[in-house]
Scaffold this motif. Structure first.
Motif, PDB file in Angstrom:
ATOM      1  N   THR A 159       0.803  -1.215   0.000  1.00 17.25           N
ATOM      2  CA  THR A 159       0.000   0.000   0.000  1.00 17.25           C
ATOM      3  C   THR A 159       0.839   1.270   0.000  1.00 17.25           C
ATOM      4  OG1 THR A 159      -0.207   0.160   2.398  1.00 17.25           O
ATOM      5  CG2 THR A 159      -1.826  -1.224   1.254  1.00 17.25           C
ATOM      6  N   HIS A 160       2.100   1.172   0.410  1.00 19.75           N
ATOM      7  CA  HIS A 160       2.968   2.348   0.394  1.00 19.75           C
ATOM      8  C   HIS A 160       3.598   2.585  -0.970  1.00 19.75           C
ATOM      9  CE1 HIS A 160       2.589   2.425   4.738  1.00 19.75           C
ATOM     10  NE2 HIS A 160       3.173   3.588   4.729  1.00 19.75           N
ATOM     11  N   CYS A 161       3.187   1.852  -1.945  1.00 18.63           N
ATOM     12  CA  CYS A 161       3.719   1.975  -3.298  1.00 18.63           C
ATOM     13  C   CYS A 161       2.946   3.076  -4.012  1.00 18.63           C
ATOM     14  CB  CYS A 161       3.516   0.613  -3.962  1.00 18.63           C
ATOM     15  SG  CYS A 161       3.716   0.496  -5.736  1.00 18.63           S
ATOM     16  N   PRO A 162       3.615   4.150  -4.435  1.00 16.97           N
ATOM     17  CA  PRO A 162       2.870   5.300  -4.945  1.00 16.97           C
ATOM     18  C   PRO A 162       2.456   5.183  -6.412  1.00 16.97           C
ATOM     19  CG  PRO A 162       5.207   5.792  -4.926  1.00 16.97           C
ATOM     20  CD  PRO A 162       5.065   4.405  -4.363  1.00 16.97           C
ATOM     21  N   ASP A 163       3.070   4.270  -7.137  1.00 13.69           N
ATOM     22  CA  ASP A 163       2.947   4.335  -8.596  1.00 13.69           C
ATOM     23  C   ASP A 163       2.420   3.035  -9.189  1.00 13.69           C
ATOM     24  OD1 ASP A 163       5.413   4.934 -11.254  1.00 13.69           O
ATOM     25  OD2 ASP A 163       3.229   5.016 -11.244  1.00 13.69           O
ATOM     26  N   VAL A 164       3.249   2.001  -9.228  1.00 12.48           N
ATOM     27  CA  VAL A 164       2.901   0.750  -9.923  1.00 12.48           C
ATOM     28  C   VAL A 164       1.664   0.090  -9.339  1.00 12.48           C
ATOM     29  CG1 VAL A 164       3.676  -1.594 -10.404  1.00 12.48           C
ATOM     30  CG2 VAL A 164       5.254   0.307 -10.631  1.00 12.48           C
TER      31      VAL A 164
END
Lengths: 139, 208
Positions: free
Chosen positions: B79-84
């Motif tokens: 969930t801390h992934c901003p893009d993919v």
């Protein structure tokens, strides 16, 4: 005659306004922090109207505790994200921050307002300030 | 530039643009998917999953039978992934909506398996998944149990410190398909596009 030419040139430059600003941000999109997340992503195009390459080394925002520049790469089927030390914008060129590529990571929002102001620095010199307004929610 | 040269330059620019436009159009039509060129790679035979003990986004125990009864589109992200991750989930969600609008039945279920169980608690997963539509499934738990699942599916993930206490997680970008019997059925490599799922999923969903 010379004075007239110089004055005219200055007037024309002044009338050019934003179109002749050295660095321009366009196609800006900032995602709203998602529920439970303390982070947004920023996408935009940076255009350099000068004859000298620009290296943005730092981005800040009063609306977030910290902003970093990152790049997503997908190689051999694996998605990775790496922090970039700088964003190079070539002379008379542009660089694109978009999904699947370079992007801003804006962390820990400090207010819940409707705008985000971005400040782009090359070293200590502020090169550009841009204020983004979140589009109105449509469900 | 004199007016004549300007005119010539203008005509050349138009000709060049037209040429590029036509060649791009021709290229894309020769690459449009046919039945043989599905974006979904189907395994020669469905492969059973290993036993595992995770929890879903409600905190309820979830083992290898959790996939049963659905065609599952399984993505490994955090969930801390901003893009993919948000982009992939958005594509899956939009594809599901389009399939629903076209009357597709059954519809696939979107599943997110966390590769960052330290930060992705059930509550965090629940809030995150709600953002991408209803009836999504989230799985999290201990890294050891997650690795049982990812190992069997050929999914890679690895924590990468960024600065301070922050870290990112490198992870495979594929979306895996798990069939209603809970078997690994196929996969879709990135970059993920709504049209690929809308065009190619119905054949899979209707295959039994």
């Amino acid at each position: 005659m010379r004075i007239v030419t110089v004055t005219l040139a200055l007037l024309l430059a002044a009338c050019g306004g934003a179109a002749h600003a050295p660095l321009i941000a366009s196609d800006v999109e900032i995602t709203r922090p998602m529920p439970g997340r303390e982070m947004s992503a920023g996408f935009l195009v940076l255009t350099n109207n000068t004859g000298t390459p620009v290296a943005i080394t730092r981005v800040s925002s009063p609306q977030f505790e910290s902003v970093e520049i990152h790049e997503t790469t997908v190689t051999d089927g694996i998605a990775r994200m790496r922090r970039l030390d700088e964003l190079r914008v070539p002379a008379h060129g542009f660089t694109t921050l978009e999904r699947g590529g370079k992007h801003l990571m804006l962390m820990r929002p400090v207010d819940e307002g409707n705008t985000v102001t971005l400040q782009f620095y090359a070293g200590d010199a502020l090169q550009l300030t841009y204020t983004y307004t979140y589009p109105t929610e449509t469900s | 530039m004199g007016p004549k040269n300007l005119f010539v330059a203008f005509v050349l620019a138009i000709a060049l643009s037209a040429g590029i436009f036509l060649s791009v159009r021709m290229q894309s039509s020769s690459e449009s998917p046919s039945a043989e060129q599905s974006s979904i790679f189907v395994l020669p035979a469905p492969s059973p999953l290993p036993a595992f003990a995770l929890v879903d986004q409600r905190g309820e125990p979830a083992d290898e039978t959790v996939f049963d009864g659905y065609w599952n589109l399984v993505f490994f992200g955090f969930t801390h992934c901003p893009d993919v991750c948000p982009t992939t989930l958005q594509v899956l969600s939009a594809a599901k909506q389009e399939l629903a609008a076209a009357g597709q039945s059954p519809l696939p279920r979107i599943v997110l398996v966390s590769v960052d169980p330290e930060r992705d608690t059930p509550e965090v997963m629940a809030a995150y998944l709600a953002y991408f539509g209803d009836d999504n499934l989230g799985l999290t738990g201990s890294e050891e149990e997650i690795r049982k699942l990812t190992g069997a599916l050929g999914i890679y993930f690895d924590k990468r410190p960024t600065d301070g206490d922050n870290y990112s997680v490198d992870h495979s970008a594929a979306v895996l398909i798990v069939d209603p019997d809970g078997n690994f059925y196929g996969l879709v490599s990135g970059p993920h596009q709504v049209e690929n799922y809308v065009n190619d999923l119905p054949r899979v969903l209707g295959s039994r």
